[in-house]
Write a protein that holds these residues in place. Sequence first.
Motif, PDB file in Angstrom:
ATOM      1  N   GLN A 262       0.801  -1.197  -0.045  1.00  0.00           N
ATOM      2  CA  GLN A 262      -0.015  -0.071  -0.014  1.00  0.00           C
ATOM      3  C   GLN A 262       0.983   1.281   0.183  1.00  0.00           C
ATOM      4  OE1 GLN A 262      -0.484  -2.792   1.831  1.00  0.00           O
ATOM      5  NE2 GLN A 262      -2.991  -3.170   1.943  1.00  0.00           N
ATOM      6  N   LEU A 263       1.878   1.249   0.804  1.00  0.00           N
ATOM      7  CA  LEU A 263       2.682   2.309   0.864  1.00  0.00           C
ATOM      8  C   LEU A 263       3.349   2.504  -0.455  1.00  0.00           C
ATOM      9  CD1 LEU A 263       2.483   2.686   3.941  1.00  0.00           C
ATOM     10  CD2 LEU A 263       5.103   2.698   4.105  1.00  0.00           C
ATOM     11  N   LYS A 264       3.907   1.453  -1.225  1.00  0.00           N
ATOM     12  CA  LYS A 264       4.620   1.962  -2.317  1.00  0.00           C
ATOM     13  C   LYS A 264       3.416   2.139  -3.381  1.00  0.00           C
ATOM     14  CE  LYS A 264       7.960  -2.036  -2.280  1.00  0.00           C
ATOM     15  NZ  LYS A 264       8.019  -3.497  -2.338  1.00  0.00           N
TER      16      LYS A 264
ATOM     17  N   ALA B 292      -5.704  10.567 -14.842  1.00  0.00           N
ATOM     18  CA  ALA B 292      -5.827   9.260 -14.616  1.00  0.00           C
ATOM     19  C   ALA B 292      -5.512   8.956 -13.044  1.00  0.00           C
ATOM     20  CB  ALA B 292      -4.973   8.442 -15.371  1.00  0.00           C
ATOM     21  N   VAL B 293      -4.591   9.473 -12.573  1.00  0.00           N
ATOM     22  CA  VAL B 293      -4.160   9.171 -11.291  1.00  0.00           C
ATOM     23  C   VAL B 293      -5.138   9.596 -10.290  1.00  0.00           C
ATOM     24  CG1 VAL B 293      -2.475   9.827  -9.331  1.00  0.00           C
ATOM     25  CG2 VAL B 293      -1.524   9.205 -11.444  1.00  0.00           C
ATOM     26  N   SER B 294      -5.669  10.979 -10.389  1.00  0.00           N
ATOM     27  CA  SER B 294      -6.745  11.421  -9.674  1.00  0.00           C
ATOM     28  C   SER B 294      -8.083  10.507  -9.650  1.00  0.00           C
ATOM     29  CB  SER B 294      -7.156  12.921 -10.195  1.00  0.00           C
ATOM     30  OG  SER B 294      -7.904  12.867 -11.346  1.00  0.00           O
ATOM     31  N   MET B 295      -8.018   9.596 -10.637  1.00  0.00           N
ATOM     32  CA  MET B 295      -9.324   8.842 -10.539  1.00  0.00           C
ATOM     33  C   MET B 295      -9.172   7.532  -9.924  1.00  0.00           C
ATOM     34  SD  MET B 295     -10.329   9.471 -14.562  1.00  0.00           S
ATOM     35  CE  MET B 295     -11.959   8.418 -14.627  1.00  0.00           C
ATOM     36  N   ILE B 296      -7.937   7.133  -9.466  1.00  0.00           N
ATOM     37  CA  ILE B 296      -7.429   6.148  -8.583  1.00  0.00           C
ATOM     38  C   ILE B 296      -8.542   6.185  -7.290  1.00  0.00           C
ATOM     39  CG2 ILE B 296      -6.075   4.529  -7.341  1.00  0.00           C
ATOM     40  CD1 ILE B 296      -3.827   5.914  -9.550  1.00  0.00           C
ATOM     41  N   ASN B 297      -9.099   4.946  -6.902  1.00  0.00           N
ATOM     42  CA  ASN B 297      -9.838   4.949  -5.754  1.00  0.00           C
ATOM     43  C   ASN B 297      -8.902   4.682  -4.583  1.00  0.00           C
ATOM     44  OD1 ASN B 297     -11.726   4.494  -3.866  1.00  0.00           O
ATOM     45  ND2 ASN B 297     -11.933   2.393  -4.237  1.00  0.00           N
ATOM     46  N   GLN B 298      -8.830   5.751  -3.733  1.00  0.00           N
ATOM     47  CA  GLN B 298      -7.896   6.145  -2.729  1.00  0.00           C
ATOM     48  C   GLN B 298      -8.023   4.965  -1.368  1.00  0.00           C
ATOM     49  OE1 GLN B 298      -4.974   7.754  -2.889  1.00  0.00           O
ATOM     50  NE2 GLN B 298      -5.811   7.636  -4.867  1.00  0.00           N
ATOM     51  N   GLY B 299      -9.448   4.634  -1.092  1.00  0.00           N
ATOM     52  CA  GLY B 299      -9.750   3.605  -0.299  1.00  0.00           C
ATOM     53  C   GLY B 299      -8.604   2.447   0.132  1.00  0.00           C
ATOM     54  N   PRO B 300      -8.483   1.723  -0.737  1.00  0.00           N
ATOM     55  CA  PRO B 300      -7.742   0.505  -0.552  1.00  0.00           C
ATOM     56  C   PRO B 300      -6.293   0.720  -0.334  1.00  0.00           C
ATOM     57  CG  PRO B 300      -8.808   0.115  -2.593  1.00  0.00           C
ATOM     58  CD  PRO B 300      -9.042   1.360  -2.061  1.00  0.00           C
TER      59      PRO B 300
ATOM     60  N   TRP C 295      -5.030   3.344   1.783  1.00  0.00           N
ATOM     61  CA  TRP C 295      -4.971   3.943   2.943  1.00  0.00           C
ATOM     62  C   TRP C 295      -5.968   2.741   4.286  1.00  0.00           C
ATOM     63  CZ3 TRP C 295      -2.073   8.109   2.647  1.00  0.00           C
ATOM     64  CH2 TRP C 295      -1.842   8.906   1.381  1.00  0.00           C
ATOM     65  N   PRO C 296      -5.159   1.887   4.473  1.00  0.00           N
ATOM     66  CA  PRO C 296      -5.727   1.000   5.674  1.00  0.00           C
ATOM     67  C   PRO C 296      -5.605   1.666   6.748  1.00  0.00           C
ATOM     68  CG  PRO C 296      -3.796  -0.021   4.747  1.00  0.00           C
ATOM     69  CD  PRO C 296      -4.182   1.178   3.835  1.00  0.00           C
ATOM     70  N   GLN C 297      -6.250   1.504   7.721  1.00  0.00           N
ATOM     71  CA  GLN C 297      -6.163   1.997   9.286  1.00  0.00           C
ATOM     72  C   GLN C 297      -4.793   1.404   9.637  1.00  0.00           C
ATOM     73  OE1 GLN C 297      -7.655   3.432  11.677  1.00  0.00           O
ATOM     74  NE2 GLN C 297      -9.689   4.061  10.930  1.00  0.00           N
ATOM     75  N   GLY C 298      -4.149   1.883  10.361  1.00  0.00           N
ATOM     76  CA  GLY C 298      -2.832   1.335  10.909  1.00  0.00           C
ATOM     77  C   GLY C 298      -1.581   1.742   9.832  1.00  0.00           C
ATOM     78  N   SER C 299      -1.876   2.509   9.038  1.00  0.00           N
ATOM     79  CA  SER C 299      -0.633   2.729   8.130  1.00  0.00           C
ATOM     80  C   SER C 299      -0.330   4.186   8.271  1.00  0.00           C
ATOM     81  CB  SER C 299      -0.894   2.167   6.832  1.00  0.00           C
ATOM     82  OG  SER C 299      -2.052   3.153   6.091  1.00  0.00           O
ATOM     83  N   SER C 300      -0.453   4.801   9.266  1.00  0.00           N
ATOM     84  CA  SER C 300       0.133   6.194   9.382  1.00  0.00           C
ATOM     85  C   SER C 300       1.634   6.247   9.928  1.00  0.00           C
ATOM     86  CB  SER C 300      -0.608   6.936  10.562  1.00  0.00           C
ATOM     87  OG  SER C 300      -0.487   6.592  11.661  1.00  0.00           O
ATOM     88  N   GLU C 301       2.174   7.308  10.127  1.00  0.00           N
ATOM     89  CA  GLU C 301       3.548   7.539  10.421  1.00  0.00           C
ATOM     90  C   GLU C 301       3.804   7.228  11.787  1.00  0.00           C
ATOM     91  OE1 GLU C 301       5.269  11.297  11.765  1.00  0.00           O
ATOM     92  OE2 GLU C 301       3.062  11.691  12.294  1.00  0.00           O
ATOM     93  N   MET C 302       2.567   7.090  12.670  1.00  0.00           N
ATOM     94  CA  MET C 302       2.694   6.710  13.831  1.00  0.00           C
ATOM     95  C   MET C 302       3.052   5.165  14.032  1.00  0.00           C
ATOM     96  SD  MET C 302       2.262   9.663  15.572  1.00  0.00           S
ATOM     97  CE  MET C 302       1.528   9.336  17.128  1.00  0.00           C
ATOM     98  N   ASP C 303       2.333   4.432  12.945  1.00  0.00           N
ATOM     99  CA  ASP C 303       2.475   2.846  12.996  1.00  0.00           C
ATOM    100  C   ASP C 303       3.557   2.526  12.295  1.00  0.00           C
ATOM    101  OD1 ASP C 303      -0.531   2.977  14.058  1.00  0.00           O
ATOM    102  OD2 ASP C 303      -0.817   3.629  12.155  1.00  0.00           O
TER     103      ASP C 303
END
Lengths: 294, 150
Positions: free
Chosen positions: B25-27, B67-75, B77-85
């Motif tokens: 997801q990060l990549k 095209a990039v702006s149309m990518i669905n962002q939901g998948p 950015w899962p919970q638990g993938s912030s800089e704190m985690d």
Amino acid sequence: MLRKLTSLAAIVLVTGGAGLWLTKPRTVASEVYAGLTGDAARGATTFTAAGCASCHYAPDAEGEAKRVLSGGQAFKTEFGTFHAPNISPHPQAGIGDWSLTEFASAVRLGTAPEGHHYYPAFPYSSYIRLEPQQIADLWAHLQTLPESDVPSKPHDLGFPFSIRASLGGWKMLYLSEDWVMDDPATHELARGRELVEALGHCGECHTPRTALGGLDRKRWLDGAANPSGEGEIPGIAPAHLDWSSTDIAYYLETGFTPDFDSAGGHMVAVVDNFAALPAEDRAAVAAYLKALGE
Amino acid sequence: MKVLVLSTLCTALALPAMAQDFSAQLKARQGQFRILAINLGIIGDMAKGEAEYDAEAAQSAADSIVAVSMINQGPLWPQGSSEMDLEGTRAKAEIWDNLPDVLSKWDDLGTQAANLQQVAATGQEALGPALGTLGGTCKACHDEYRAPQN
């Protein structure tokens, strides 16, 4: 023993008293300001370049609400949390009942009309380099902004930083009208110097601080720890920044770095301000930063 | 045997507390921003006057940004993938506290990308203003939701 203690106490009292007297809050000479008439239109440019609104509008204000300087934004630092006060023209909640001289003492010397020191989270150690006429223009512009009756929040600081009198000593060490760049060779460099060293107060974040919280001017714009404790603020002196003059000016206009990453954090507000200034001003900042290496 | 049981038990107990592997997801999310930056660069160099205006190149760059702006962002950015985690991300935890705001800012990018797509082939002088407003949407999100560089 007792006599020793008494004399020690006397020394402490005398030197402490002299210290307090030496470091008591200073005010500007009222005769300098008595004859000045501010120009609100010129003051608007000074206001934008100085970034006053960026700290003094309400937290999360958008659009027109950014003209209401009701204060309330919190600035977390290692000394505690500072809250920007209400500087709208409201006579009670804001600064509407101040005189121009009181305003000048606040902006240039960090002295409140009530006679106490302001904390240097308010960047008066940069603004001290403003000309009296610029202060008068700024004052005239502030009168044109909407009033807000939101009361200012107190700062939340730990001991000993909660003792304002100690700031007198800090000011003796760090409050100076001197410029870092002596004798700028061109008008453009002079304007760039004014924008970087005085109005834009760039050094406040981009220059490292000493243990006492003053700017270490020997390491001017060398980059520093973020005062909020989160990450690093990059150096922008030539040793750290190899962008072309066009790149620097373009970044200040659009927020895009040369590799088209974009500005974040507090630099967003800075870019918004610089984008609203004339193109010559952005070019002047670029010229100044480039000239630092010469 | 006892050691084995104990270590298995420890591993089992420790697992829920350990960060999940969100490296894909990060990549993916950083890669999409990189695609944006490269294409913004193509248009930006023309806007700055550092590259010669080329209507076709400007148009395909703008198309890629859309095209990039149309990518669905939901998948991504899962919970638990912030800089704190996790290491290697500057995504602040506030993103997940303010998802509607973040998504509306992503939509703003889409709107401005579509605007750029409309004007990209019409001439060099149209690029600067369109890029400026688009850049405003980048800043609007980075202002609150991206942590400073370490």
